[in-house]
Each structure stands twice: as C-alpha cells, then as structure tokens.
Design a protein around this motif. Structure first.
Motif, short mmCIF file in Angstrom:
data_model
loop_
_atom_site.label_atom_id
_atom_site.label_comp_id
_atom_site.label_asym_id
_atom_site.label_seq_id
_atom_site.Cartn_x
_atom_site.Cartn_y
_atom_site.Cartn_z
N UNK A 162 0.82 -1.20 0.00
CA UNK A 162 0.00 0.00 0.00
C UNK A 162 0.87 1.26 0.00
N UNK A 163 1.94 1.24 0.77
CA UNK A 163 2.86 2.38 0.77
C UNK A 163 3.48 2.57 -0.61
N UNK A 164 3.89 1.46 -1.23
CA UNK A 164 4.48 1.54 -2.56
C UNK A 164 3.49 2.14 -3.56
N UNK A 165 2.23 1.67 -3.54
CA UNK A 165 1.23 2.19 -4.46
C UNK A 165 0.95 3.67 -4.22
N UNK B 189 -3.24 15.05 3.18
CA UNK B 189 -4.64 15.26 2.79
C UNK B 189 -4.84 16.66 2.18
N UNK B 190 -4.48 17.67 2.94
CA UNK B 190 -4.75 19.06 2.52
C UNK B 190 -3.97 19.42 1.27
N UNK B 191 -2.68 19.11 1.27
CA UNK B 191 -1.83 19.48 0.14
C UNK B 191 -2.20 18.69 -1.11
N UNK B 192 -2.65 17.44 -0.93
CA UNK B 192 -3.04 16.63 -2.07
C UNK B 192 -4.24 17.22 -2.81
N UNK B 193 -5.21 17.72 -2.05
CA UNK B 193 -6.38 18.35 -2.68
C UNK B 193 -5.97 19.61 -3.45
N UNK B 194 -5.11 20.42 -2.86
CA UNK B 194 -4.68 21.66 -3.51
C UNK B 194 -3.90 21.40 -4.79
N UNK B 195 -3.02 20.39 -4.78
CA UNK B 195 -2.24 20.13 -6.00
C UNK B 195 -3.13 19.55 -7.11
N UNK B 196 -4.21 18.86 -6.73
CA UNK B 196 -5.16 18.39 -7.75
C UNK B 196 -5.91 19.55 -8.38
N UNK B 197 -6.35 20.49 -7.55
CA UNK B 197 -7.08 21.66 -8.06
C UNK B 197 -6.20 22.51 -8.98
N UNK C 108 -6.53 6.48 -0.89
CA UNK C 108 -5.76 5.56 -0.06
C UNK C 108 -5.37 6.17 1.29
N UNK C 109 -5.53 7.46 1.45
CA UNK C 109 -5.06 8.14 2.66
C UNK C 109 -5.67 7.62 3.96
N UNK C 110 -6.94 7.23 4.01
CA UNK C 110 -7.47 6.70 5.28
C UNK C 110 -6.68 5.51 5.81
N UNK C 111 -6.07 4.72 4.91
CA UNK C 111 -5.27 3.58 5.33
C UNK C 111 -3.80 3.94 5.51
N UNK C 112 -3.27 4.76 4.60
CA UNK C 112 -1.84 5.09 4.60
C UNK C 112 -1.50 6.14 5.66
#
Length: 428
Positions: free
Chosen positions: A240-243, A306-314, A412-416
C-alpha cells in the motif's frame, strides 16, 4: 546470513522551530538540494526547449522522457552506494563529490552537440546525465535523512523541496532568456556551472553519523533493507505504501510533463515563459515550501498529505483554463504560480517528509532510493505517453484527464495516513 545488530532510534530533537533553518546542517541541505534539482530541470526545461526549437515534434519530445529512466531504477545500485565508501571523503561525501563533478562536465558537453544531426548521441548524453543525477540523488537523500533527527524531517523536507525547485530557475528562466541572445553551447555550460556550489558544499560539510553497523557485504546491502521494510508492518502495508508513493503525484506530473511545449503551442515565446511563468513559479514554489514546512509543524505529516493533495489536484485545472483562454501572460503567471505553490511547494514537501519518515536510518540510501524511484515512475514511463495522448485529445481534455488521475492516491489516505492517527501530534 547474520544481520546487523539492532540500533537505537535517532536521538530526539527539541521541538522544531524556524531556528532549524539556521543551523549548519540545513544550510548544507539547501545547497545540496539545489545541486540535486539542477540536472533534472535542465533535462525537463532547457533540453526540451532546445530540441523543440530545433524542430522535434511533440511525440518525439514525449519519448525523450524514457531516457531519464535511471531516476526510476536507482534503487538497483543504491545498495552499492550504501556498502562502499569512495576515497577519504567518506561514504556519503565521496559519492556526492564524484557525481557532482561528472555532472558539471556532462551537462556542459551535451549542449555542444547538434540536435539535427546528432540526436542519437544527445540521447546517450541525456541518459548519462540522468544516471549521474539519479546517483547523486541517492546519496544526497541519504545524507539528509542521516543528518536530521526524526523531529526535523518535516522542515528538512521543506528546505530540500525549496532548494530543489529553486534550481529550476536556472535552466527554465535564466537559460531560456540567455538562449534568446547566446548560442545554446554557451547556455549549457553556464547552466552546468551552477553545479559547482554544491560541489564546494560537499567538500566543506561533515560526514553524517553512522547509525548501527553499515552492511558488511553486498548481500546484506541488498537484502536487509527490503526485509526490514516488509517485516515492519507486513506485506499488505508495504504494498500500500508503494502504491501510494507511485500515485500521489501522478496527475500533476503528467500535467507538467510537456509544459514548455504547451506554452509554446498556445503562443508564448521562450522569453515570456522564462520571465513570466517560471520566475513566478519559482517564487510561488518557494512560498509553498515555506508555508508547507510551517503547516506540517501545525498539522503533522498525515494531515498535510490530505490538505496538500487536494490543492495540488485543483492546480491542474488551471492549465485546462489556460488551454481555453490562450496566450494571456497574466493568466500564465497566475496558473503556473498556483501549480508551483500547491504541487512543487506543498505536495512535494509532504511526500518527501512521508518518505523520509518511512525509512530506517540503517538502510537510508537503499530504502529512500526505492521510494523516490517509485515516485519517479510517472515522470519517466507514464509521461512518455503524454505526447501521444495530447496528439489525440488536445491540451484541454488532456488536463482534465490529469485532474481525474490525481485522486486514486487520495482515496488511499485513510489507510496510509489516517487524519486522526495516534502517532500524529500536530502543534498548536
């Protein structure tokens, strides 16, 4: 096979503060991060503009991403660099000095070739620069992980991300501006000369402390890092970490893979790209790295992902907007600046901190090389198909596809990296 004796974790550091940026270790990381980023951005921006202005089409430019495959496979020779020291400088500094010197020579010499008659030889030089650059990254990442305590990894990630991105200003802004009035050969040697401050830093810094017993042979250097990673939390968590590392920046990496070609296609000149887009992007990335470092202290690494991932997608949607509007210099600066702030500044800092936290100090070079190699897969292999996708869909649809591809990792963030993980201790 006897395994090295267990080693105590790195000593805890005092609460992280902005004073962390002012000590000698982080100043060294600043210079080394710049040295680490310069070769890659030379291949992404300067080489791309050089070949594009010589008449190479978008499909051929996309395929050139394949010659940077050493960034993806550097974990294969990282155990060799973990195992052996090189000369009197030590295990980390010796390899850094050698790769930096060879990069200076190879990057400068590459620009002396003719794209119209020596394209095959250029591909060989590009592959050589990529191999040396990937090797330099292996040892610089190990040096950083071993020089900083666990508590400093978040801010340390922000420092190296800032320095890494700052290096892009040399080939993408200075290099493109100089190319308007100087021969490409001279431009490449000027850009290559910016490797020399990193080499000087390497000669001046101290070798980091060794945690535990270094691998005694190549078998230990290869087997033990992977065994420790799998045994730590089991096969499922390891996969999961690798993915996650593979996918976290997939959409953004694809969106920016042929950004110079995109800007040229919609009507911008190389001078406009250098002065407006990349100069603005550099300052925005710098701000993003600083904000990201402070924010990670407040949020913790998990919540930052979480926060930075949403911003980079936008931020990817900004490129789609620009594809609709056309050659508007103000919008170009705004779109490129937000992408640099959100992705190269915030998102990259969070991913680097996550990877650093996931490595064992006994096997830093090999484990970090594995993780960062995975992060480079989109840039190397998936990005090689970008030219074909654009040729079929057009720029606007392509950027929408990139936006959609930004979300598998977020799921995947809820698990990772759970938002309320017990080990997360955000500071207030």
């Amino acid at each position: 096979m006897a395994a090295p004796e267990p080693v105590a974790p790195q000593p805890a550091a005092p609460a992280t503060s902005w004073r962390t940026y002012l000590n000698g270790r982080t100043v060294a990381i600043l210079f080394l991060g710049f040295s680490s980023g310069l070769p890659l951005y030379t291949l992404i921006y300067l080489m791309q503009a050089w070949l594009a202005t010589s008449g190479l089409d978008v499909k051929a430019l996309g395929l050139f991403a394949l010659v940077t495959s050493p960034y993806t496979f550097k974990f294969l020779w990282a155990p060799f660099m973990d195992r052996y020291s090189l000369g009197p400088l030590g295990r980390r500094r010796g390899w850094m000095a050698l790769t930096q010197l060879l990069l200076f020579v190879t990057m400068g010499a590459m620009g002396m070739l003719d794209p119209k008659t020596q394209l095959g030889l250029i591909a060989v030089f590009v592959a050589g620069v990529a191999f040396l650059s990937a090797s330099q990254d292996v040892v610089i990442d190990a040096f950083r992980r071993e020089s900083l305590s666990d508590a400093e990894q978040g801010l340390g990630a922000a420092v190296i991300v800032n320095a890494y991105k700052a290096a892009s200003l040399v080939p993408s802004a200075l290099g493109l501006v100089l190319a308007d009035s100087m021969p490409w050969q001279t431009v490449f040697w000027i850009v290559a000369a910016f490797m020399l401050p990193g080499l000087a830093c390497t000669l001046l810094v101290k070798e980091p402390a060794v945690y535990g017993e270094p691998p005694r042979n190549m078998q230990q250097a290869i087997v033990l890092p992977f065994r420790e990673f799998v045994r730590r939390d089991g096969w499922n968590k390891a996969f999961m970490i690798i993915a996650f590392v593979l996918l976290y920046k997939l959409g953004d990496s694809m969106a920016t893979a042929l950004s110079t070609k995109f800007f040229l296609d919609i009507g911008f000149s190389t001078r406009q790209i250098g002065l407006a887009a990349n100069a603005t992007g550099w300052w925005a990335s710098l701000a993003g790295g600083v904000v990201g470092g402070v924010w990670m202290v407040k949020l913790g690494i998990n919540r930052a992902l979480w926060v930075f991932g949403v911003l980079q997608a936008l931020a990817i949607l900004g490129f789609a907007w620009l594809a609709q509007v056309g050659a508007n210099p103000v919008l170009l600066s705004a779109v490129y600046g937000f992408e640099a702030f959100a992705s190269t500044g915030l998102g990259a800092a969070a991913l680097v901190a996550f990877i650093s936290r996931s490595t064992d100090p006994r096997y830093t070079a090999t484990q970090y090389a594995l993780f960062s190699s995975l992060a480079a897969v989109p840039r190397t292999f998936i990005n090689s198909s970008v030219g074909f996708i654009v040729a079929e869909t057009g720029w606007f649809t392509f950027f929408i596809v990139c936006f959609v591809l930004a979300f598998p990792a977020m799921m995947m963030l809820p698990k990772i990296a759970p938002w309320n993980a017990p080990h997360e201790h955000p500071q207030t």
